[in-house]
Design a protein around this motif. Structure first.
Motif, short mmCIF file in Angstrom:
data_model
loop_
_atom_site.label_atom_id
_atom_site.label_comp_id
_atom_site.label_asym_id
_atom_site.label_seq_id
_atom_site.Cartn_x
_atom_site.Cartn_y
_atom_site.Cartn_z
N ILE A 92 0.82 -1.21 0.00
CA ILE A 92 0.00 0.00 0.00
C ILE A 92 0.85 1.26 0.00
O ILE A 92 0.64 2.18 -0.79
CB ILE A 92 -0.94 0.01 1.23
CG1 ILE A 92 -1.87 -1.21 1.20
CG2 ILE A 92 -1.76 1.30 1.27
CD1 ILE A 92 -2.73 -1.35 2.43
N PHE A 93 1.85 1.34 0.88
CA PHE A 93 2.56 2.60 1.08
C PHE A 93 4.00 2.33 1.49
O PHE A 93 4.36 2.47 2.65
CB PHE A 93 1.84 3.44 2.14
CG PHE A 93 2.29 4.88 2.22
CD1 PHE A 93 2.90 5.51 1.14
CD2 PHE A 93 2.11 5.61 3.37
CE1 PHE A 93 3.31 6.83 1.22
CE2 PHE A 93 2.50 6.94 3.48
CZ PHE A 93 3.12 7.54 2.39
N GLY A 94 4.82 1.94 0.53
CA GLY A 94 6.24 1.75 0.79
C GLY A 94 7.03 2.98 0.39
O GLY A 94 6.61 3.76 -0.47
N VAL A 95 8.18 3.16 1.02
CA VAL A 95 9.07 4.28 0.72
C VAL A 95 10.46 3.72 0.44
O VAL A 95 10.96 2.90 1.21
CB VAL A 95 9.13 5.28 1.90
CG1 VAL A 95 10.15 6.38 1.61
CG2 VAL A 95 7.76 5.88 2.17
N PHE A 96 11.07 4.17 -0.64
CA PHE A 96 12.45 3.75 -0.95
C PHE A 96 13.34 4.98 -1.02
O PHE A 96 12.92 6.07 -1.41
CB PHE A 96 12.53 2.94 -2.24
CG PHE A 96 12.08 3.67 -3.47
CD1 PHE A 96 12.95 4.46 -4.21
CD2 PHE A 96 10.76 3.56 -3.91
CE1 PHE A 96 12.53 5.13 -5.35
CE2 PHE A 96 10.33 4.22 -5.05
CZ PHE A 96 11.22 5.01 -5.77
N VAL A 97 14.60 4.81 -0.60
CA VAL A 97 15.58 5.90 -0.59
C VAL A 97 16.92 5.36 -1.07
O VAL A 97 17.35 4.29 -0.64
CB VAL A 97 15.74 6.50 0.83
CG1 VAL A 97 16.82 7.58 0.84
CG2 VAL A 97 14.43 7.06 1.35
N ASP A 98 17.57 6.11 -1.96
CA ASP A 98 18.93 5.82 -2.40
C ASP A 98 19.70 7.14 -2.35
O ASP A 98 19.52 8.01 -3.20
CB ASP A 98 18.92 5.24 -3.81
CG ASP A 98 20.32 4.89 -4.31
OD1 ASP A 98 21.30 5.19 -3.59
OD2 ASP A 98 20.44 4.32 -5.40
N GLU A 99 20.53 7.30 -1.33
CA GLU A 99 21.19 8.58 -1.08
C GLU A 99 22.71 8.44 -1.18
O GLU A 99 23.29 7.49 -0.65
CB GLU A 99 20.81 9.10 0.31
CG GLU A 99 21.43 10.45 0.65
CD GLU A 99 20.98 10.99 2.00
OE1 GLU A 99 21.26 12.16 2.30
OE2 GLU A 99 20.34 10.23 2.75
#
Length: 480
Positions: A92-99
């Motif tokens: 439903i509501f995933g968050v991905f980050v590549d910093e």
């Protein structure tokens, strides 16, 4: 007269534990978690953090009263993570980050020390470049996005601070720092079909955000202080200083209107206190009282947008004041036993809080992580074991009164007062080369909320992170 110190460090963090929070309320029909350490998730399989750094310290004693120093440092950070912000088994509501971040800093210092004057003067430069690709993975609700934030920060400063010893008992201190900061902020964001792979490739979706902006700020930060030795064992002091946190840009801006820079945050801090060494230096007793006055306070919160959907808000919410008293006590009760105690009282409040639409909601909010009362009691016992070495036993009990872990002051996520008990036992060889330790933290296995997400305004639910449960550790250290 010349010293050169070179250092390099690195760390890699690859935890296999979940970063998904627990459901503090029902989420789209799924009941709250009965056990906060057993969570449901479909999007939390990635969590990597790598940090690298090098630094050079060069010192030169130019004379008996003047020493010069150069501090040069370069650091990098790479961070990749998946976070399941619906805390269910559904996508439903995933968050991905590549910093990816890198930074360089250079500082030059001149230290002066004479019979009547001690001072430090310097120049400082800092440059940081950060590129963060992040987005939402919500195929169930047809919400899949990706964005790229590219930001460069530069900071320049010149500073000086000196203490003049008027007499053997009285010293006066004055300091001033000038800071100039410049930030360039670029952001693009695209929406994608629900069937797109995660992360979707930028340049292949519907671009809804394309922002290029920048701004700069400067500040003068003064400090004044006074120390007075009441006796050889007691010193009284007072100080006043102004702090500065530069402005910036909301990293979740959707259009140029939302990417208008928020203002710098400033704070005047005032402190008075006593430092003492009593009972033939067997007891140390310190007392302090402080008052902090914040202006243009920078706050991040989650709200509903004009359509009722999820929106993150980072703004200058208003003003706040904190005041309090602190006590620190250390006493050597016997040859083997040392006792310590700290106590603090804190009164923190918003004087102004501009909520959505500009309404003042300061009377409805309490500053984050601001317990009215906090205490700590500690004990350290050491005993020589013949010629083999010594046993060291440490223990402490800490307490914090009620706190709010979110800016929304949610009562659902509020943590009532709680205590934590920790203990450690160690054996150290007589030559102090080897030390073996066994420790247990949170002995009573207390469950307490340490952080949270209040998404009730838009998505209708709240999530909580909990502090570590009972945790034990073994350690072996060798010092050459």
């Amino acid at each position: 007269r010349l010293t050169i110190s070179l250092s390099a460090d690195g760390s890699d963090d690859r935890p296999d534990t979940s970063r998904t929070p627990a459901r503090a309320t029902a989420v789209f029909g799924t009941a709250p978690n009965s056990d906060p350490f057993k969570v449901d998730a479909d999007f939390n399989g990635l969590n990597k953090l790598s940090v690298r750094g090098v630094a050079a310290h060069i010192g030169w004693d130019a004379s008996d009263t003047i020493s010069l120093k150069s501090i040069t440092a370069y650091r990098t950070m790479d961070y990749d993570t998946h976070l399941d912000l619906d805390a269910t088994g559904a996508a439903i509501f995933g968050v991905f980050v590549d910093e990816a971040q890198k930074q360089f800093s250079q500082e030059f210092q001149a230290n002066v020390k004479s019979d009547h004057f001690d001072g430090v003067f310097g120049l400082y430069y800092f440059r940081e470049h950060d590129k963060t690709e992040s987005g939402l993975a919500g195929p169930v609700i047809s919400l899949v996005s990706n964005s790229l934030n590219d930001q460069t920060n530069r900071s320049y400063a010149a500073y000086g601070q000196g203490s003049y010893h008027v007499t053997d008992a009285l010293s006066l201190t004055a300091g001033l720092r000038y800071t100039y900061e410049k930030k360039d902020f670029d952001r693009i964001q695209e929406f994608f079909a629900a069937t797109s792979p995660i992360p979707p490739a930028l340049g292949t979706g519907l671009r809804i955000t394309d922002v290029k902006t920048g701004d700069n700020w400067s500040s003068l930060s003064p400090k004044l202080g006074m120390d007075y030795k009441v006796s050889d064992d007691v010193m009284a002091y007072a100080s006043a200083a102004r702090g500065f946190k530069s402005g910036g840009f909301d990293g979740r801006s959707n259009n140029p209107a939302q990417a208008v820079a928020y203002d710098p945050e400033t704070m005047w801090s005032y402190e008075v206190g006593l430092k003492s060494s009593l009972l033939d230096r067997r007891m140390t007793l310190n007392l302090a009282g402080f008052y902090n006055d914040y202006k243009d306070l920078q706050l991040s919160s989650f709200v509903a947008d004009s359509t009722g959907g999820f929106a993150a808000l980072f703004t200058n919410a208003g003003a706040a004041t904190t005041k309090g008293l602190e006590l620190e006590l250390t006493a050597r009760a016997t040859q083997d036993l040392t006792l310590s105690a700290t106590a603090a009282w804190l009164d923190a409040q918003y004087d102004e809080y501009k909520g959505p639409g500009g309404a003042d909601i300061s009377h409805l909010r309490t500053p984050v992580n601001s317990p009215e009362w906090s205490f700590r009691l500690g004990a350290n016992w050491q005993r020589e074991i013949g010629d083999a070495g010594r046993v060291i036993v440490d223990g402490d009990l800490s307490y914090r009164s009620k706190t709010y872990p979110t800016v929304s002051s949610s009562e659902v996520l509020a943590q009532s007062g709680y205590a934590l008990l920790n203990a450690q036992v160690a054996f150290q060889t007589a030559d102090e080369h080897w030390t073996a330790t066994f420790g247990v933290r949170n002995i009573t296995d207390k469950k307490y909320v340490s952080h949270g997400f209040d998404l009730s305004d838009s998505l209708g639910y709240q999530l909580a992170y909990y502090g570590a449960p009972r945790t034990w550790s073994l350690g072996l250290k060798y010092r050459y």
